[in-house]
Design a protein around this motif. Structure first.
Motif, PDB file in Angstrom:
ATOM      1  N   GLU A  55      44.622  -8.741  23.403  1.00  0.00           N
ATOM      2  CA  GLU A  55      43.251  -8.722  22.903  1.00  0.00           C
ATOM      3  C   GLU A  55      42.225  -9.176  23.937  1.00  0.00           C
ATOM      4  O   GLU A  55      41.096  -8.691  23.960  1.00  0.00           O
ATOM      5  N   GLY A  92      36.591   2.324  23.160  1.00  0.00           N
ATOM      6  CA  GLY A  92      37.450   1.757  22.152  1.00  0.00           C
ATOM      7  C   GLY A  92      38.854   1.536  22.654  1.00  0.00           C
ATOM      8  O   GLY A  92      39.105   1.534  23.867  1.00  0.00           O
ATOM      9  N   ARG A 118      29.797  -1.359  18.123  1.00  0.00           N
ATOM     10  CA  ARG A 118      30.355  -1.385  16.774  1.00  0.00           C
ATOM     11  C   ARG A 118      31.210  -2.630  16.563  1.00  0.00           C
ATOM     12  O   ARG A 118      31.253  -3.178  15.453  1.00  0.00           O
ATOM     13  N   VAL A 119      31.902  -3.062  17.607  1.00  0.00           N
ATOM     14  CA  VAL A 119      32.750  -4.246  17.466  1.00  0.00           C
ATOM     15  C   VAL A 119      31.892  -5.480  17.200  1.00  0.00           C
ATOM     16  O   VAL A 119      32.229  -6.315  16.357  1.00  0.00           O
ATOM     17  N   GLY A 161      36.733  -1.590  10.550  1.00  0.00           N
ATOM     18  CA  GLY A 161      37.231  -0.795  11.670  1.00  0.00           C
ATOM     19  C   GLY A 161      37.260   0.695  11.397  1.00  0.00           C
ATOM     20  O   GLY A 161      37.961   1.438  12.097  1.00  0.00           O
ATOM     21  N   LEU A 176      38.637   2.422  17.270  1.00  0.00           N
ATOM     22  CA  LEU A 176      39.083   1.053  17.058  1.00  0.00           C
ATOM     23  C   LEU A 176      40.373   1.077  16.268  1.00  0.00           C
ATOM     24  O   LEU A 176      40.374   1.313  15.061  1.00  0.00           O
ATOM     25  N   SER A 177      41.473   0.873  16.929  1.00  0.00           N
ATOM     26  CA  SER A 177      42.762   0.908  16.265  1.00  0.00           C
ATOM     27  C   SER A 177      42.839  -0.203  15.217  1.00  0.00           C
ATOM     28  O   SER A 177      42.680  -1.381  15.542  1.00  0.00           O
ATOM     29  N   LEU A 186      35.925  -3.548  26.468  1.00  0.00           N
ATOM     30  CA  LEU A 186      34.743  -3.215  25.683  1.00  0.00           C
ATOM     31  C   LEU A 186      33.476  -3.660  26.391  1.00  0.00           C
ATOM     32  O   LEU A 186      32.459  -2.950  26.370  1.00  0.00           O
ATOM     33  N   SER A 203      36.142   4.637  11.294  1.00  0.00           N
ATOM     34  CA  SER A 203      35.429   5.568  12.165  1.00  0.00           C
ATOM     35  C   SER A 203      34.285   6.207  11.391  1.00  0.00           C
ATOM     36  O   SER A 203      34.186   6.077  10.164  1.00  0.00           O
ATOM     37  N   THR A 212      42.257  -4.271  15.730  1.00  0.00           N
ATOM     38  CA  THR A 212      40.854  -4.620  15.505  1.00  0.00           C
ATOM     39  C   THR A 212      40.705  -6.028  14.943  1.00  0.00           C
ATOM     40  O   THR A 212      39.847  -6.804  15.375  1.00  0.00           O
ATOM     41  N   ALA A 222      33.273   5.610  18.097  1.00  0.00           N
ATOM     42  CA  ALA A 222      34.090   4.538  18.646  1.00  0.00           C
ATOM     43  C   ALA A 222      35.517   4.691  18.139  1.00  0.00           C
ATOM     44  O   ALA A 222      35.754   5.210  17.050  1.00  0.00           O
TER      45      ALA A 222
END
Length: 225
Positions: free
Chosen positions: A93, A106, A211-212, A178, A131-132, A100, A180, A136, A129
């Motif tokens: 992480e 992403g 977005r995160v 998270g 984001l798995s 990022l 889409s 996430t 984006a």
């Protein structure tokens, strides 16, 4: 007669040949995706991207010679620049956060299923984006421990949330999950273009640069859990 849309051009960078072969095989079976180049390290990825001009670059974070993190800036400096999606594993992480911050679109876990991989490439190519969901939550937890998103010039988090319309607040909650743009559109029964407009408004009104960061804000204020 309308001409068919050209395939999404993908560059794949990973030092493990087996991983490259597996991902490439999955993507080649999607009728709208073309793997135009494969690289074994970040330096080679940049060189090949300059030649093949991919729409999306799937880049492993950990590679010899030049790792994926070091490759982000030169990839984004290309014209046109590809959308850079990092391939990662659980427990990475800290590097995902660095990616990022460097401008990656992403991140995707290497062991995602075939449909998730294909959907991620399509989403990235569409400007969404990636984001798995599998990582996430861990990334958001790291950001929360680090203090979360910027303070928007001193405005409290609740004040930033109060700037949102009801629909924008709904979208923020889903960003916290998270989801889409396509997933949000399906859940709300609206068009993807409308979702993009709402996401843009959420980012602007909350002072979030990604977005995160917006997702972190949703968690900090209790909108998402």
């Amino acid at each position: 007669m309308t001409e068919p849309a050209r395939p999404i051009r993908v560059l794949l960078a990973d030092d493990e040949e087996l991983i490259r072969h597996g991902v490439s095989l999955i993507l080649r079976h999607a009728g709208d995706i073309e793997v135009v180049a494969e690289a074994a390290n970040g330096r080679q990825a940049v060189e090949l991207a300059a030649v093949h001009r991919p729409d999306v670059a799937l880049v492993d974070i950990r590679m010899p010679v030049c790792d994926g993190l070091a490759a982000i800036a030169p990839l984004l400096a290309l014209d046109p620049a590809p959308r850079v999606v990092m391939l990662t594993t659980f427990g990475d992480e800290d590097n995902v956060l660095r990616a990022l911050r460097e401008g990656a679109a992403g991140f995707l876990l290497k062991d995602e299923g075939p449909q998730e991989l294909i959907s991620a490439v399509r989403a990235a190519a569409a400007g969404d984006a990636v984001l798995s969901p599998g990582v996430t939550g861990a990334v958001i937890s790291r950001m929360l421990r680090a203090g979360g998103p910027p303070d928007d010039g001193g405005a409290p988090a609740d004040e930033r949330i109060a700037r949102l319309t009801g629909r924008e607040r709904e979208v923020l909650v889903m960003l916290g999950e998270g989801l889409s743009n396509q997933d949000i559109a399906a859940r709300l029964g609206i068009g993807v273009g409308t979702v993009k407009t709402h996401v843009g408004a959420v980012l602007e009104k909350t002072g979030s640069t990604s977005r995160v960061q917006a997702a972190v804000l949703a968690h900090r204020t209790g909108l998402a859990s």
